[in-house]
Design a protein around this motif. Structure first.
Motif, PDB file in Angstrom:
ATOM      1  N   UNK A  12      -5.210   5.189  -4.658  1.00 64.10           N
ATOM      2  CA  UNK A  12      -5.011   4.784  -3.266  1.00 64.10           C
ATOM      3  C   UNK A  12      -3.644   4.126  -3.106  1.00 64.10           C
ATOM      4  N   UNK A  13      -3.325   3.245  -4.048  1.00 62.96           N
ATOM      5  CA  UNK A  13      -2.030   2.560  -3.992  1.00 62.96           C
ATOM      6  C   UNK A  13      -0.877   3.553  -4.050  1.00 62.96           C
ATOM      7  N   UNK A  14      -1.000   4.530  -4.922  1.00 62.25           N
ATOM      8  CA  UNK A  14       0.074   5.522  -5.032  1.00 62.25           C
ATOM      9  C   UNK A  14       0.213   6.278  -3.720  1.00 62.25           C
ATOM     10  N   UNK A  15      -0.924   6.595  -3.115  1.00 60.56           N
ATOM     11  CA  UNK A  15      -0.913   7.334  -1.858  1.00 60.56           C
ATOM     12  C   UNK A  15      -0.261   6.481  -0.765  1.00 60.56           C
ATOM     13  N   UNK A  16      -0.629   5.194  -0.729  1.00 60.04           N
ATOM     14  CA  UNK A  16      -0.044   4.298   0.270  1.00 60.04           C
ATOM     15  C   UNK A  16       1.465   4.214   0.102  1.00 60.04           C
ATOM     16  N   UNK A  17       1.878   4.165  -1.147  1.00 59.27           N
ATOM     17  CA  UNK A  17       3.310   4.072  -1.404  1.00 59.27           C
ATOM     18  C   UNK A  17       4.033   5.329  -0.887  1.00 59.27           C
ATOM     19  N   UNK A  18       3.402   6.483  -1.132  1.00 61.09           N
ATOM     20  CA  UNK A  18       4.002   7.729  -0.636  1.00 61.09           C
ATOM     21  C   UNK A  18       4.122   7.710   0.879  1.00 61.09           C
ATOM     22  N   UNK A  19       3.045   7.264   1.527  1.00 59.23           N
ATOM     23  CA  UNK A  19       3.065   7.234   2.989  1.00 59.23           C
ATOM     24  C   UNK A  19       4.129   6.278   3.501  1.00 59.23           C
ATOM     25  N   UNK A 264       1.558  -1.106  -5.925  1.00 62.21           N
ATOM     26  CA  UNK A 264       0.956  -0.102  -6.807  1.00 62.21           C
ATOM     27  C   UNK A 264       1.405  -0.333  -8.239  1.00 62.21           C
ATOM     28  N   UNK A 265       2.679  -0.588  -8.402  1.00 63.34           N
ATOM     29  CA  UNK A 265       3.211  -0.788  -9.742  1.00 63.34           C
ATOM     30  C   UNK A 265       2.660  -2.072 -10.353  1.00 63.34           C
ATOM     31  N   UNK A 266       2.616  -3.123  -9.553  1.00 67.22           N
ATOM     32  CA  UNK A 266       2.076  -4.390 -10.052  1.00 67.22           C
ATOM     33  C   UNK A 266       0.612  -4.225 -10.462  1.00 67.22           C
ATOM     34  N   UNK A 267      -0.140  -3.508  -9.634  1.00 62.99           N
ATOM     35  CA  UNK A 267      -1.558  -3.340  -9.942  1.00 62.99           C
ATOM     36  C   UNK A 267      -1.761  -2.477 -11.175  1.00 62.99           C
ATOM     37  N   UNK A 268      -0.901  -1.467 -11.317  1.00 61.48           N
ATOM     38  CA  UNK A 268      -1.080  -0.549 -12.440  1.00 61.48           C
ATOM     39  C   UNK A 268      -0.705  -1.210 -13.774  1.00 61.48           C
ATOM     40  N   UNK A 269       0.220  -2.138 -13.764  1.00 60.30           N
ATOM     41  CA  UNK A 269       0.798  -2.575 -15.027  1.00 60.30           C
ATOM     42  C   UNK A 269       0.488  -3.998 -15.484  1.00 60.30           C
ATOM     43  N   UNK A 270       0.402  -4.928 -14.559  1.00 55.55           N
ATOM     44  CA  UNK A 270       0.478  -6.320 -14.996  1.00 55.55           C
ATOM     45  C   UNK A 270      -0.796  -6.843 -15.665  1.00 55.55           C
ATOM     46  N   UNK A 271      -0.585  -7.703 -16.659  1.00 54.33           N
ATOM     47  CA  UNK A 271      -1.705  -8.366 -17.314  1.00 54.33           C
ATOM     48  C   UNK A 271      -1.673  -9.856 -16.989  1.00 54.33           C
ATOM     49  N   UNK A 272      -0.650 -10.243 -16.269  1.00 57.62           N
ATOM     50  CA  UNK A 272      -0.441 -11.655 -15.996  1.00 57.62           C
ATOM     51  C   UNK A 272       0.513 -11.745 -14.806  1.00 57.62           C
ATOM     52  N   UNK A 273       0.348 -12.772 -13.971  1.00 52.30           N
ATOM     53  CA  UNK A 273       1.179 -12.858 -12.770  1.00 52.30           C
ATOM     54  C   UNK A 273       1.817 -14.238 -12.644  1.00 52.30           C
ATOM     55  N   UNK A 274       3.087 -14.238 -12.340  1.00 47.64           N
ATOM     56  CA  UNK A 274       3.758 -15.484 -11.972  1.00 47.64           C
ATOM     57  C   UNK A 274       3.994 -15.444 -10.478  1.00 47.64           C
ATOM     58  N   UNK A 275       3.532 -16.488  -9.802  1.00 44.39           N
ATOM     59  CA  UNK A 275       3.704 -16.544  -8.360  1.00 44.39           C
ATOM     60  C   UNK A 275       4.618 -17.719  -8.035  1.00 44.39           C
ATOM     61  N   UNK A 276       5.788 -17.387  -7.530  1.00 42.32           N
ATOM     62  CA  UNK A 276       6.743 -18.438  -7.159  1.00 42.32           C
ATOM     63  C   UNK A 276       6.548 -18.768  -5.691  1.00 42.32           C
ATOM     64  N   UNK A 277       6.192 -20.021  -5.442  1.00 41.52           N
ATOM     65  CA  UNK A 277       5.926 -20.439  -4.074  1.00 41.52           C
ATOM     66  C   UNK A 277       6.362 -21.889  -3.916  1.00 41.52           C
ATOM     67  N   UNK A 278       7.247 -22.108  -2.984  1.00 40.03           N
ATOM     68  CA  UNK A 278       7.739 -23.463  -2.732  1.00 40.03           C
ATOM     69  C   UNK A 278       8.106 -24.204  -4.017  1.00 40.03           C
ATOM     70  N   UNK A 279       8.998 -23.588  -4.745  1.00 43.07           N
ATOM     71  CA  UNK A 279       9.616 -24.173  -5.948  1.00 43.07           C
ATOM     72  C   UNK A 279       8.674 -24.306  -7.147  1.00 43.07           C
ATOM     73  N   UNK A 280       7.454 -23.856  -6.978  1.00 45.29           N
ATOM     74  CA  UNK A 280       6.504 -23.986  -8.075  1.00 45.29           C
ATOM     75  C   UNK A 280       6.056 -22.600  -8.542  1.00 45.29           C
ATOM     76  N   UNK A 281       6.030 -22.372  -9.855  1.00 46.57           N
ATOM     77  CA  UNK A 281       5.521 -21.090 -10.344  1.00 46.57           C
ATOM     78  C   UNK A 281       4.110 -21.282 -10.885  1.00 46.57           C
ATOM     79  N   UNK A 282       3.179 -20.541 -10.311  1.00 39.83           N
ATOM     80  CA  UNK A 282       1.815 -20.526 -10.830  1.00 39.83           C
ATOM     81  C   UNK A 282       1.724 -19.410 -11.864  1.00 39.83           C
TER      82      UNK A 282
END
Ligand code: ADP
Ligand code: MG
Length: 412
Positions: A12-19, A264-282
Protein backbone atom coordinates in the motif's frame (compact mmCIF):
# COMPACT_ATOMS: atom_id res chain seq x y z
CA UNK A 1 3.00 -8.32 13.52
CA UNK A 2 2.43 -11.01 10.90
CA UNK A 3 4.41 -11.07 7.71
CA UNK A 4 1.34 -10.67 5.52
CA UNK A 5 0.19 -7.67 7.52
CA UNK A 6 3.41 -5.79 7.15
CA UNK A 7 3.77 -6.91 3.54
CA UNK A 8 0.34 -5.58 2.69
CA UNK A 9 1.08 -2.25 4.27
CA UNK A 10 4.37 -2.23 2.40
CA UNK A 11 2.52 -2.69 -0.90
CA UNK A 12 0.00 0.00 0.00
CA UNK A 13 2.81 2.37 0.92
CA UNK A 14 4.57 1.75 -2.37
CA UNK A 15 1.33 2.39 -4.22
CA UNK A 16 0.75 5.62 -2.29
CA UNK A 17 4.23 6.75 -3.11
CA UNK A 18 3.63 6.10 -6.81
CA UNK A 19 0.40 8.07 -6.72
CA UNK A 20 1.89 11.00 -4.87
CA UNK A 21 4.90 11.15 -7.16
CA UNK A 22 2.62 10.92 -10.18
CA UNK A 23 0.52 13.81 -8.83
CA UNK A 24 3.58 15.94 -8.16
CA UNK A 25 4.95 15.18 -11.60
CA UNK A 26 1.68 15.95 -13.36
CA UNK A 27 1.34 19.16 -11.40
CA UNK A 28 4.82 20.29 -12.32
CA UNK A 29 4.24 19.42 -15.96
CA UNK A 30 1.09 21.53 -15.93
CA UNK A 31 2.90 24.49 -14.36
CA UNK A 32 5.71 24.20 -16.89
CA UNK A 33 3.23 24.06 -19.78
CA UNK A 34 1.50 27.19 -18.50
CA UNK A 35 4.79 29.01 -18.10
CA UNK A 36 5.88 28.02 -21.60
CA UNK A 37 2.57 29.22 -22.92
CA UNK A 38 2.99 32.59 -21.21
CA UNK A 39 6.53 32.92 -22.53
CA UNK A 40 5.45 32.05 -26.08
CA UNK A 41 2.65 34.61 -26.00
CA UNK A 42 4.70 37.41 -24.48
CA UNK A 43 8.26 37.01 -25.61
CA UNK A 44 7.87 39.47 -28.50
CA UNK A 45 5.32 41.82 -26.98
CA UNK A 46 5.15 44.46 -24.29
CA UNK A 47 5.92 41.98 -21.52
CA UNK A 48 8.97 40.69 -23.29
CA UNK A 49 11.33 41.46 -20.44
CA UNK A 50 9.17 39.61 -17.97
CA UNK A 51 8.79 36.69 -20.36
CA UNK A 52 12.55 36.44 -20.74
CA UNK A 53 12.97 36.50 -17.00
CA UNK A 54 10.50 33.70 -16.66
CA UNK A 55 12.21 31.73 -19.39
CA UNK A 56 15.51 32.02 -17.57
CA UNK A 57 13.96 30.91 -14.31
CA UNK A 58 12.16 28.04 -15.99
CA UNK A 59 15.36 26.77 -17.59
CA UNK A 60 17.03 26.69 -14.20
CA UNK A 61 14.22 25.09 -12.24
CA UNK A 62 14.91 21.51 -11.23
CA UNK A 63 12.61 19.03 -12.95
CA UNK A 64 10.98 16.10 -11.28
CA UNK A 65 11.75 12.81 -12.90
CA UNK A 66 8.94 10.92 -14.51
CA UNK A 67 7.47 8.46 -12.04
CA UNK A 68 7.89 5.70 -14.56
CA UNK A 69 11.46 5.49 -15.73
CA UNK A 70 12.18 4.20 -19.22
CA UNK A 71 12.27 0.47 -19.62
CA UNK A 72 15.48 -1.26 -18.70
CA UNK A 73 16.78 1.73 -16.81
CA UNK A 74 16.38 0.18 -13.36
CA UNK A 75 19.45 0.76 -11.28
CA UNK A 76 22.03 -1.98 -10.89
CA UNK A 77 22.19 -1.38 -7.21
CA UNK A 78 23.85 -3.76 -4.80
CA UNK A 79 25.39 -2.60 -1.57
CA UNK A 80 28.18 -4.82 -0.32
CA UNK A 81 30.14 -4.59 2.87
CA UNK A 82 33.89 -5.12 2.73
CA UNK A 83 34.51 -5.59 6.46
CA UNK A 84 32.18 -6.32 9.32
CA UNK A 85 33.32 -3.49 11.58
CA UNK A 86 32.95 -3.01 15.34
CA UNK A 87 29.83 -3.51 17.45
CA UNK A 88 29.41 0.13 18.33
CA UNK A 89 28.84 1.94 15.08
CA UNK A 90 28.03 5.43 16.30
CA UNK A 91 28.27 6.93 19.75
CA UNK A 92 26.53 10.03 21.07
CA UNK A 93 27.09 11.08 24.67
CA UNK A 94 25.38 14.19 26.01
CA UNK A 95 25.48 15.80 22.60
CA UNK A 96 24.36 19.39 22.27
CA UNK A 97 24.41 20.97 18.83
CA UNK A 98 24.07 24.67 18.13
CA UNK A 99 24.07 26.87 15.05
CA UNK A 100 24.69 30.55 15.48
CA UNK A 101 23.88 30.44 19.18
CA UNK A 102 20.62 28.56 18.60
CA UNK A 103 20.32 25.09 20.12
CA UNK A 104 19.17 22.47 17.61
CA UNK A 105 19.72 19.34 19.66
CA UNK A 106 20.12 19.20 23.41
CA UNK A 107 21.81 16.55 25.52
CA UNK A 108 21.38 13.47 23.31
CA UNK A 109 22.83 10.13 24.33
CA UNK A 110 22.55 6.93 22.27
CA UNK A 111 24.62 4.21 20.65
CA UNK A 112 23.95 2.73 17.24
CA UNK A 113 24.76 -0.98 17.27
CA UNK A 114 25.97 -2.99 14.30
CA UNK A 115 23.02 -4.04 12.14
CA UNK A 116 20.68 -1.29 13.37
CA UNK A 117 18.63 0.52 10.78
CA UNK A 118 17.78 3.84 12.36
CA UNK A 119 15.13 6.04 10.79
CA UNK A 120 15.81 9.64 11.76
CA UNK A 121 12.76 11.87 11.44
CA UNK A 122 11.78 15.37 12.47
CA UNK A 123 10.51 18.63 11.01
CA UNK A 124 12.48 20.40 8.33
CA UNK A 125 15.06 22.72 9.75
CA UNK A 126 15.17 20.90 13.07
CA UNK A 127 18.80 19.81 12.72
CA UNK A 128 18.93 16.30 11.22
CA UNK A 129 21.44 17.17 8.51
CA UNK A 130 23.51 19.15 10.98
CA UNK A 131 23.61 16.11 13.25
CA UNK A 132 24.83 13.89 10.40
CA UNK A 133 27.52 16.40 9.50
CA UNK A 134 28.66 16.52 13.11
CA UNK A 135 28.71 12.73 13.30
CA UNK A 136 30.99 12.71 10.26
CA UNK A 137 33.26 15.14 12.07
CA UNK A 138 32.53 17.98 9.67
CA UNK A 139 31.39 20.31 12.37
CA UNK A 140 31.86 20.58 16.10
CA UNK A 141 29.36 19.73 18.77
CA UNK A 142 28.81 22.40 21.42
CA UNK A 143 29.19 19.85 24.18
CA UNK A 144 29.33 16.10 24.59
CA UNK A 145 30.86 13.50 22.35
CA UNK A 146 29.73 12.38 18.91
CA UNK A 147 31.67 9.98 16.69
CA UNK A 148 31.58 6.82 14.61
CA UNK A 149 32.93 3.70 16.29
CA UNK A 150 36.20 1.89 15.77
CA UNK A 151 36.85 0.06 12.47
CA UNK A 152 33.65 1.53 11.12
CA UNK A 153 33.79 2.58 7.51
CA UNK A 154 31.13 5.19 6.83
CA UNK A 155 29.66 6.31 3.55
CA UNK A 156 27.76 9.58 3.66
CA UNK A 157 25.03 10.47 1.19
CA UNK A 158 24.49 14.19 1.67
CA UNK A 159 21.19 15.93 1.28
CA UNK A 160 22.84 18.38 -1.14
CA UNK A 161 24.77 15.55 -2.86
CA UNK A 162 27.96 17.62 -2.59
CA UNK A 163 29.95 14.37 -2.45
CA UNK A 164 29.66 14.36 -6.26
CA UNK A 165 32.59 16.49 -7.46
CA UNK A 166 31.16 19.15 -9.76
CA UNK A 167 34.19 19.84 -11.93
CA UNK A 168 34.84 16.24 -13.04
CA UNK A 169 33.32 14.13 -15.77
CA UNK A 170 31.26 11.15 -14.68
CA UNK A 171 33.94 8.91 -16.10
CA UNK A 172 36.60 10.57 -13.94
CA UNK A 173 34.40 10.51 -10.86
CA UNK A 174 34.16 6.71 -11.05
CA UNK A 175 37.68 6.18 -12.30
CA UNK A 176 39.06 8.22 -9.37
CA UNK A 177 37.40 5.77 -7.00
CA UNK A 178 38.62 2.71 -8.93
CA UNK A 179 41.93 3.73 -10.54
CA UNK A 180 42.73 0.11 -11.40
CA UNK A 181 39.60 -0.33 -13.50
CA UNK A 182 39.80 -0.53 -17.26
CA UNK A 183 37.82 1.85 -19.39
CA UNK A 184 34.98 -0.56 -20.15
CA UNK A 185 34.53 -1.40 -16.47
CA UNK A 186 34.08 2.25 -15.59
CA UNK A 187 31.64 2.59 -18.47
CA UNK A 188 29.84 -0.58 -17.46
CA UNK A 189 29.42 0.74 -13.93
CA UNK A 190 28.04 4.05 -15.17
CA UNK A 191 25.67 2.21 -17.50
CA UNK A 192 24.22 0.34 -14.54
CA UNK A 193 23.23 3.74 -13.18
CA UNK A 194 21.69 4.91 -16.42
CA UNK A 195 24.61 6.71 -18.06
CA UNK A 196 25.58 5.11 -21.32
CA UNK A 197 28.07 5.95 -24.07
CA UNK A 198 28.91 9.64 -24.39
CA UNK A 199 27.09 10.49 -21.21
CA UNK A 200 30.17 9.32 -19.33
CA UNK A 201 31.91 12.46 -20.58
CA UNK A 202 29.35 14.82 -19.07
CA UNK A 203 30.53 17.00 -16.24
CA UNK A 204 28.69 16.61 -12.98
CA UNK A 205 27.61 20.26 -13.00
CA UNK A 206 25.44 19.62 -16.07
CA UNK A 207 23.41 16.97 -14.29
CA UNK A 208 19.83 17.28 -13.10
CA UNK A 209 19.05 16.51 -9.49
CA UNK A 210 17.89 13.01 -10.38
CA UNK A 211 21.02 12.32 -12.42
CA UNK A 212 23.29 13.59 -9.70
CA UNK A 213 21.49 11.36 -7.21
CA UNK A 214 22.22 8.36 -9.43
CA UNK A 215 25.90 9.29 -9.59
CA UNK A 216 25.92 9.63 -5.80
CA UNK A 217 24.54 6.09 -5.56
CA UNK A 218 27.06 4.80 -8.11
CA UNK A 219 29.78 6.25 -5.87
CA UNK A 220 28.25 4.85 -2.70
CA UNK A 221 28.18 1.33 -4.11
CA UNK A 222 31.94 1.46 -4.68
CA UNK A 223 32.60 2.46 -1.08
CA UNK A 224 31.60 -0.97 0.27
CA UNK A 225 31.15 0.77 3.59
CA UNK A 226 29.69 -0.95 6.64
CA UNK A 227 27.81 2.15 7.80
CA UNK A 228 25.59 4.23 5.54
CA UNK A 229 24.49 7.70 6.54
CA UNK A 230 21.72 8.64 4.16
CA UNK A 231 20.30 12.14 4.22
CA UNK A 232 17.03 12.19 2.28
CA UNK A 233 18.38 9.97 -0.49
CA UNK A 234 15.05 9.63 -2.29
CA UNK A 235 14.45 13.35 -2.81
CA UNK A 236 15.53 13.44 -6.43
CA UNK A 237 14.97 9.84 -7.49
CA UNK A 238 12.25 8.50 -9.75
CA UNK A 239 10.06 5.73 -8.39
CA UNK A 240 11.96 2.89 -10.02
CA UNK A 241 15.19 4.13 -8.50
CA UNK A 242 13.61 4.66 -5.09
CA UNK A 243 12.40 1.09 -5.12
CA UNK A 244 15.77 -0.20 -6.31
CA UNK A 245 17.43 1.71 -3.46
CA UNK A 246 14.89 0.44 -0.97
CA UNK A 247 15.49 -3.14 -2.10
CA UNK A 248 19.26 -2.73 -1.99
CA UNK A 249 19.10 -1.26 1.52
CA UNK A 250 16.85 -4.13 2.55
CA UNK A 251 19.54 -6.60 1.45
CA UNK A 252 22.39 -4.56 2.88
CA UNK A 253 24.21 -6.21 5.78
CA UNK A 254 25.71 -3.13 7.37
CA UNK A 255 24.27 -0.44 9.61
CA UNK A 256 22.10 2.42 8.38
CA UNK A 257 21.20 5.86 9.66
CA UNK A 258 18.46 7.09 7.35
CA UNK A 259 16.94 10.57 7.28
CA UNK A 260 13.82 10.46 5.17
CA UNK A 261 10.28 11.69 4.72
CA UNK A 262 9.46 8.64 2.64
CA UNK A 263 7.13 6.66 4.86
CA UNK A 264 7.22 3.59 2.65
CA UNK A 265 10.97 3.41 2.94
CA UNK A 266 10.93 4.06 6.67
CA UNK A 267 8.30 1.38 7.19
CA UNK A 268 10.09 -1.13 5.01
CA UNK A 269 13.51 -0.74 6.57
CA UNK A 270 13.78 0.69 10.03
CA UNK A 271 14.32 -1.29 13.21
CA UNK A 272 14.63 1.77 15.37
CA UNK A 273 13.48 5.40 15.13
CA UNK A 274 14.96 8.67 16.27
CA UNK A 275 12.40 11.43 16.51
CA UNK A 276 13.78 14.93 16.72
CA UNK A 277 11.23 17.27 18.22
CA UNK A 278 11.85 20.59 19.91
CA UNK A 279 15.56 20.00 20.43
CA UNK A 280 15.05 16.59 21.95
CA UNK A 281 15.68 13.26 20.22
CA UNK A 282 13.51 10.36 21.32
CA UNK A 283 15.20 7.03 20.71
CA UNK A 284 12.33 4.64 19.94
CA UNK A 285 13.37 0.98 20.12
CA UNK A 286 10.98 -0.33 17.47
CA UNK A 287 10.10 -0.08 13.79
CA UNK A 288 8.69 3.04 12.18
CA UNK A 289 5.33 1.28 11.86
CA UNK A 290 5.27 0.65 15.60
CA UNK A 291 6.26 4.23 16.26
CA UNK A 292 3.43 5.48 14.05
CA UNK A 293 0.93 3.32 15.89
CA UNK A 294 2.09 4.65 19.24
CA UNK A 295 2.08 8.23 18.12
CA UNK A 296 -1.40 7.89 16.65
CA UNK A 297 -2.58 6.77 20.07
CA UNK A 298 -0.74 9.63 21.70
CA UNK A 299 -2.14 12.13 19.22
CA UNK A 300 -5.60 10.89 20.00
CA UNK A 301 -4.95 11.37 23.71
CA UNK A 302 -3.58 14.85 23.03
CA UNK A 303 -6.65 15.74 20.96
CA UNK A 304 -8.88 14.64 23.82
CA UNK A 305 -6.92 16.76 26.29
CA UNK A 306 -7.10 19.75 23.93
CA UNK A 307 -10.86 19.34 23.58
CA UNK A 308 -11.21 19.20 27.36
CA UNK A 309 -9.11 22.30 27.74
CA UNK A 310 -11.23 24.05 25.14
CA UNK A 311 -14.49 23.21 26.88
CA UNK A 312 -13.02 24.36 30.22
CA UNK A 313 -12.09 27.58 28.52
CA UNK A 314 -15.66 27.98 27.26
CA UNK A 315 -17.09 27.37 30.73
CA UNK A 316 -14.73 29.94 32.17
CA UNK A 317 -15.63 32.40 29.47
CA UNK A 318 -19.30 31.85 30.06
CA UNK A 319 -18.87 32.47 33.79
CA UNK A 320 -16.98 35.65 33.08
CA UNK A 321 -19.75 36.95 30.88
CA UNK A 322 -22.38 36.03 33.46
CA UNK A 323 -20.57 37.90 36.17
CA UNK A 324 -20.11 40.88 33.96
CA UNK A 325 -23.85 41.11 33.56
CA UNK A 326 -24.32 41.54 37.30
CA UNK A 327 -21.61 44.16 37.54
CA UNK A 328 -22.16 47.55 39.24
CA UNK A 329 -21.99 50.75 37.22
CA UNK A 330 -18.76 52.12 38.77
CA UNK A 331 -16.53 49.26 37.60
CA UNK A 332 -18.13 49.04 34.16
CA UNK A 333 -15.36 51.04 32.52
CA UNK A 334 -12.59 48.91 34.01
CA UNK A 335 -14.43 45.78 33.06
CA UNK A 336 -14.95 47.00 29.51
CA UNK A 337 -11.25 47.56 29.24
CA UNK A 338 -10.40 44.06 30.49
CA UNK A 339 -13.07 42.55 28.32
CA UNK A 340 -11.57 44.24 25.30
CA UNK A 341 -8.25 42.73 26.23
CA UNK A 342 -9.81 39.30 26.57
CA UNK A 343 -11.32 39.69 23.12
CA UNK A 344 -8.07 40.84 21.58
CA UNK A 345 -6.30 38.02 23.24
CA UNK A 346 -8.84 35.52 21.95
CA UNK A 347 -8.44 36.83 18.43
CA UNK A 348 -4.71 36.49 18.72
CA UNK A 349 -5.01 32.91 19.97
CA UNK A 350 -7.43 32.02 17.17
CA UNK A 351 -5.19 33.53 14.52
CA UNK A 352 -2.16 31.69 15.80
CA UNK A 353 -4.06 28.43 16.08
CA UNK A 354 -5.13 28.84 12.49
CA UNK A 355 -1.56 29.52 11.45
CA UNK A 356 -0.29 26.42 13.24
CA UNK A 357 -2.93 24.27 11.54
CA UNK A 358 -2.13 25.72 8.13
CA UNK A 359 1.61 25.36 8.49
CA UNK A 360 1.27 21.83 9.80
CA UNK A 361 -0.88 20.91 6.80
CA UNK A 362 1.63 22.51 4.47
CA UNK A 363 4.52 20.61 5.98
CA UNK A 364 2.64 17.34 5.85
CA UNK A 365 2.16 17.62 2.08
CA UNK A 366 4.63 15.11 0.62
CA UNK A 367 4.72 17.03 -2.64
CA UNK A 368 6.52 19.84 -0.88
CA UNK A 369 9.62 17.72 -0.62
CA UNK A 370 9.78 16.82 -4.28
CA UNK A 371 11.43 20.02 -5.50
CA UNK A 372 14.33 22.09 -4.34
CA UNK A 373 12.11 25.18 -4.00
CA UNK A 374 9.70 23.08 -1.99
CA UNK A 375 12.46 21.98 0.34
CA UNK A 376 13.57 25.58 0.79
CA UNK A 377 9.98 26.56 1.39
CA UNK A 378 9.54 23.81 3.95
CA UNK A 379 12.61 25.02 5.83
CA UNK A 380 11.02 28.42 6.09
CA UNK A 381 7.63 27.01 7.01
CA UNK A 382 9.25 24.84 9.67
CA UNK A 383 10.77 27.90 11.25
CA UNK A 384 7.50 29.78 11.00
CA UNK A 385 5.74 26.87 12.66
CA UNK A 386 8.14 26.87 15.59
CA UNK A 387 7.70 30.59 15.89
CA UNK A 388 3.89 30.36 15.70
CA UNK A 389 3.85 27.65 18.37
CA UNK A 390 6.02 29.73 20.63
CA UNK A 391 3.78 32.77 20.12
CA UNK A 392 0.71 30.66 20.69
CA UNK A 393 2.06 29.51 24.05
CA UNK A 394 2.64 33.10 25.03
CA UNK A 395 -0.75 34.20 23.73
CA UNK A 396 -2.46 31.44 25.71
CA UNK A 397 -0.67 32.51 28.85
CA UNK A 398 -1.74 36.05 28.22
CA UNK A 399 -5.28 34.95 27.56
CA UNK A 400 -5.36 33.04 30.86
CA UNK A 401 -4.04 36.06 32.70
CA UNK A 402 -6.55 38.55 31.27
CA UNK A 403 -9.41 36.11 31.73
CA UNK A 404 -8.52 35.72 35.38
CA UNK A 405 -8.26 39.46 35.71
CA UNK A 406 -11.71 39.85 34.20
CA UNK A 407 -13.07 37.25 36.60
CA UNK A 408 -11.61 39.02 39.60
CA UNK A 409 -13.04 42.30 38.44
CA UNK A 410 -16.50 40.85 38.00
CA UNK A 411 -16.28 39.14 41.41
CA UNK A 412 -15.59 42.36 43.31
N1 ADP B 1 26.14 26.31 8.62
C1 ADP B 1 25.03 26.82 9.11
N2 ADP B 1 25.00 28.08 9.56
C2 ADP B 1 23.87 28.61 10.06
N3 ADP B 1 22.73 27.94 10.18
C3 ADP B 1 22.70 26.69 9.77
C4 ADP B 1 23.85 26.04 9.21
N4 ADP B 1 23.51 24.78 8.88
C5 ADP B 1 22.22 24.64 9.22
N5 ADP B 1 21.74 25.77 9.75
C6 ADP B 1 20.40 25.98 10.29
O1 ADP B 1 20.22 24.95 11.22
C7 ADP B 1 18.89 24.49 11.19
C8 ADP B 1 18.88 23.00 10.97
O2 ADP B 1 19.20 22.73 9.63
P1 ADP B 1 19.30 21.24 9.11
O3 ADP B 1 20.25 20.49 9.95
O4 ADP B 1 19.61 21.33 7.67
O5 ADP B 1 17.82 20.70 9.36
P2 ADP B 1 17.10 19.40 8.78
O6 ADP B 1 18.11 18.57 8.09
O7 ADP B 1 16.49 18.73 9.98
O8 ADP B 1 16.03 19.89 7.85
C9 ADP B 1 18.18 25.29 10.13
O9 ADP B 1 17.49 26.33 10.77
C10 ADP B 1 19.30 25.80 9.28
O10 ADP B 1 18.92 27.00 8.69
MG1 MG C 1 18.21 18.04 6.18
Amino acid sequence: MSYSGSYESFVVQREERRLSQRRAFDKQRKVIAEEEDYIRRNIAGQNSKQAKGRRKRLSRAPRLSSPTAEEGSALGLRLDVSARGGDQVAIARGVTLEVEGRTLISDFTATIQRGDVVGFVGPNGSGKSTFLRALMGERDVSSGELRVGGSVQASYYRQDMAQVPMDRTLYDVISDLRPQWERRMVQGHLARFGFSGDEAQRRADTLSGGERARVALAMMVLGRANFLLLDEPTNHLDIESVEALEDALGEYEGTILLVSHDRAMLEALTSRVWILHERHITDFPGSFTEWEEQSREREHAAAVTAAERESLRRVKEHKTTKRRETEGVESRAALREVRRRVEDSEKEVAALEKKVVELTALLEDPELYTTREGTAKSLLAGKELDEARRKLDIALEKWTAVTEQAEQLSAT
